[in-house]
Scaffold this motif. Structure first.
Motif, PDB file in Angstrom:
ATOM      1  N   CYS A 105     -46.119  49.857  21.898  1.00 56.39           N
ATOM      2  CA  CYS A 105     -46.225  51.315  21.703  1.00 56.39           C
ATOM      3  C   CYS A 105     -47.035  51.204  20.221  1.00 56.39           C
ATOM      4  O   CYS A 105     -46.800  50.161  19.435  1.00 56.39           O
ATOM      5  CB  CYS A 105     -44.925  51.848  21.395  1.00 56.39           C
ATOM      6  SG  CYS A 105     -44.957  53.650  21.002  1.00 56.39           S
ATOM      7  N   CYS A 106     -47.869  52.134  20.119  1.00 54.17           N
ATOM      8  CA  CYS A 106     -48.782  52.156  19.167  1.00 54.17           C
ATOM      9  C   CYS A 106     -48.598  53.673  18.585  1.00 54.17           C
ATOM     10  O   CYS A 106     -48.269  54.610  19.110  1.00 54.17           O
ATOM     11  CB  CYS A 106     -50.294  51.949  19.312  1.00 54.17           C
ATOM     12  SG  CYS A 106     -51.159  52.637  20.829  1.00 54.17           S
ATOM     13  N   ALA A 107     -49.556  53.853  17.346  1.00 53.16           N
ATOM     14  CA  ALA A 107     -49.786  54.999  16.709  1.00 53.16           C
ATOM     15  C   ALA A 107     -51.207  55.317  16.960  1.00 53.16           C
ATOM     16  O   ALA A 107     -52.122  54.377  17.269  1.00 53.16           O
ATOM     17  CB  ALA A 107     -49.453  55.061  15.173  1.00 53.16           C
ATOM     18  N   VAL A 108     -51.470  56.693  16.990  1.00 51.58           N
ATOM     19  CA  VAL A 108     -52.918  56.961  17.199  1.00 51.58           C
ATOM     20  C   VAL A 108     -53.462  57.660  16.108  1.00 51.58           C
ATOM     21  O   VAL A 108     -52.947  58.819  15.885  1.00 51.58           O
ATOM     22  CB  VAL A 108     -53.014  57.828  18.630  1.00 51.58           C
ATOM     23  CG1 VAL A 108     -54.378  58.072  18.984  1.00 51.58           C
ATOM     24  CG2 VAL A 108     -52.393  56.919  19.849  1.00 51.58           C
ATOM     25  N   ASP A 109     -54.501  57.523  15.765  1.00 51.77           N
ATOM     26  CA  ASP A 109     -55.384  58.296  14.854  1.00 51.77           C
ATOM     27  C   ASP A 109     -55.655  59.466  15.182  1.00 51.77           C
ATOM     28  O   ASP A 109     -56.511  59.576  15.993  1.00 51.77           O
ATOM     29  CB  ASP A 109     -56.406  57.408  14.124  1.00 51.77           C
ATOM     30  CG  ASP A 109     -57.133  58.032  12.916  1.00 51.77           C
ATOM     31  OD1 ASP A 109     -56.962  59.354  12.674  1.00 51.77           O
ATOM     32  OD2 ASP A 109     -57.493  57.416  12.059  1.00 51.77           O
ATOM     33  N   ALA A 110     -55.040  60.789  14.828  1.00 53.15           N
ATOM     34  CA  ALA A 110     -55.495  61.938  15.328  1.00 53.15           C
ATOM     35  C   ALA A 110     -56.839  62.471  15.154  1.00 53.15           C
ATOM     36  O   ALA A 110     -57.542  63.271  16.110  1.00 53.15           O
ATOM     37  CB  ALA A 110     -54.544  62.983  14.908  1.00 53.15           C
ATOM     38  N   ASP A 111     -57.237  62.032  14.008  1.00 56.82           N
ATOM     39  CA  ASP A 111     -58.757  62.345  13.696  1.00 56.82           C
ATOM     40  C   ASP A 111     -59.755  62.121  14.730  1.00 56.82           C
ATOM     41  O   ASP A 111     -60.746  62.744  14.972  1.00 56.82           O
ATOM     42  CB  ASP A 111     -59.211  61.869  12.387  1.00 56.82           C
ATOM     43  CG  ASP A 111     -58.202  62.556  11.285  1.00 56.82           C
ATOM     44  OD1 ASP A 111     -57.754  63.386  11.396  1.00 56.82           O
ATOM     45  OD2 ASP A 111     -58.082  61.905  10.192  1.00 56.82           O
TER      46      ASP A 111
END
Length: 426
Positions: free
Chosen positions: A317-323
């Motif tokens: 699982c990862c985080a995604v840079d919303a920008d």
């Protein structure tokens, strides 16, 4: 002409004692566990790997009349080795089954932070394998862990007896304690390896130096969990590879994670990021960590994000840079997990990436991936090696993370992203 001899056995059977005795003999050089190791499965051997190993032993000891190497992993390769080296002498050390079981139980308990087996490619829930050493043992379909050690001893014994009957002049079984702790036993052992009685240096009492208490490591072993709580910080290793520096905000939060009990490895100096990731991931697995969390050196995150991403209990699982990833998120439907904050993504983001041990293990076994650089005493498994794939219209180059993500999918896992995490770069 130089001669080569091998000492084999299950392990925990007198290797170090035998090597110690042999190194006291005239014009003899003996070694134990010289890397690279041989895989137990003959299909995983490279062409001429056995021949090259024997030649390497000769190059390492050009002045010795007799070169001896000890290792358990030679057994399935004995007949091929005898074809390559017709004058090869092989002594098999044997200990009672109960002693072998007890020695392995104690050794594995001391050497790993969580239950570990060498005899199962796919370990049961709550267990792990050693990505470096497990491939040098047979994969056994045993009902329990104790049965696997017992079955291993039985397999070794039955195979050794068959080889001793087929090659009586070149393969012989010795009871380990008698051969190494008594004068008549040691004399017969040395005579079989080529030392006439008048040239033997009899040194008894060395059997007790064998059976190391625990595995020798280049780095500290992962901390032992104190409870069965899967969220204990010591189970997850924080990995931060960087080229020049770690941003102040990131480093402050890394220090906070350390206060909370997480182990953080900040590693500088790798010009090739794929090599850095391969080495760090391999080290983490060998050291016994159950999870890794990759954090970019310029990443802005909250320490509570670490617990949140781990709490999903997902393989990856990862985080995604919303920008920069809004379009990617819109193109994916919410996953069928228990929370709508998770989406399926084709490529993991290395900015904030959580990977459980199961992903690495399955990738290594199913694809399979080789263990490289063993002879430099720092093995590397190429999980993040760049690759290229063919599409319907072209050949596409995949960098370290893209290549890793491709292997994740090839292994059967789905990459999830938690879009609720307020993680960003810069």
């Amino acid at each position: 002409m130089q001669k080569i001899a091998l000492i084999i056995g299950t392990g925990m059977c007198g290797f170090q004692a035998a090597v110690d005795v042999l190194n006291r003999q005239l014009d003899c050089t003996a070694s134990f566990l010289k890397a690279p190791f041989l895989p137990w499965d003959k299909k995983l051997c490279f062409p001429k790997q056995l021949e090259n190993r024997l030649n390497r032993l000769r190059r390492k000891s050009p002045d010795a009349d007799l070169i001896v190497d000890a290792g358990w992993f030679y057994l399935p390769h004995v007949e091929q080795l005898l074809q390559i080296e017709p004058n090869l002498q092989i002594a098999c050390l044997q200990r009672p089954q109960r002693e072998i079981i007890d020695s392995f139980l104690d050794f594995l308990k001391r050497s790993y932070p969580v239950p570990t087996t060498y005899w199962k490619e796919t370990p049961p829930t709550g267990w792990q394998i050693d990505p470096h050493l497990s491939r040098t043992y047979p994969d056994l379909d045993s009902e329990s862990f104790l049965d696997s050690i017992s079955d291993y001893w039985t397999l070794y014994r039955e195979t050794s007896v068959r080889l001793a009957e087929k090659y009586p002049q070149q393969f012989r079984i010795f009871e380990a304690q008698y051969a190494l702790d008594s004068k008549p036993g040691l004399s017969k052992f040395l005579e079989f390896l080529g030392f006439p009685e008048g040239q033997q240096r009899i040194v008894t009492g060395r059997y007790a130096i064998d059976r190391p208490a625990e595995l020798k490591r280049l780095r500290p072993m992962a901390p032992r969990p104190e409870t069965n709580n899967p969220m204990e910080p010591c189970r997850c290793l924080i990995l931060v590879p960087y080229y020049s520096k770690i941003s102040m905000h990131c480093n402050q939060n890394l220090k906070e994670l350390e206060k909370r009990g997480y182990v953080v490895r900040r590693v500088q100096g790798y010009a090739a990021i794929d090599q850095a990731r391969n080495q760090l991931a391999t080290d983490a697995l060998i050291d016994g960590f159950e999870e890794t969390l990759w954090i970019d050196a310029d990443c802005h995150f909250d320490p509570s994000d670490v617990d949140k991403i781990r709490s999903h209990q997902l393989p990856i699982c990862c985080a995604v840079d919303a920008d920069i990833s809004k379009e990617l998120i819109r193109s994916n439907q919410p996953s069928h997990q228990s929370t709508s904050s998770l989406v399926t993504v084709p490529t993991a983001s290395p900015m904030f990436l959580h990977i459980r041990r199961q992903v690495y293990n399955d990738m290594q076994i199913r694809l399979p991936l080789p263990v490289t650089n063993e002879r430099f005493q720092h093995p590397v498994i190429p999980f993040f090696r760049p690759m290229h794939v063919r599409t319907a219209s072209e050949t596409v180059y995949l960098n370290d993370i893209q290549g890793f993500s491709q292997r994740v999918r090839m292994t059967g896992f789905t990459i999830q992203a938690d879009i609720s995490l307020k993680v960003r770069m810069g």
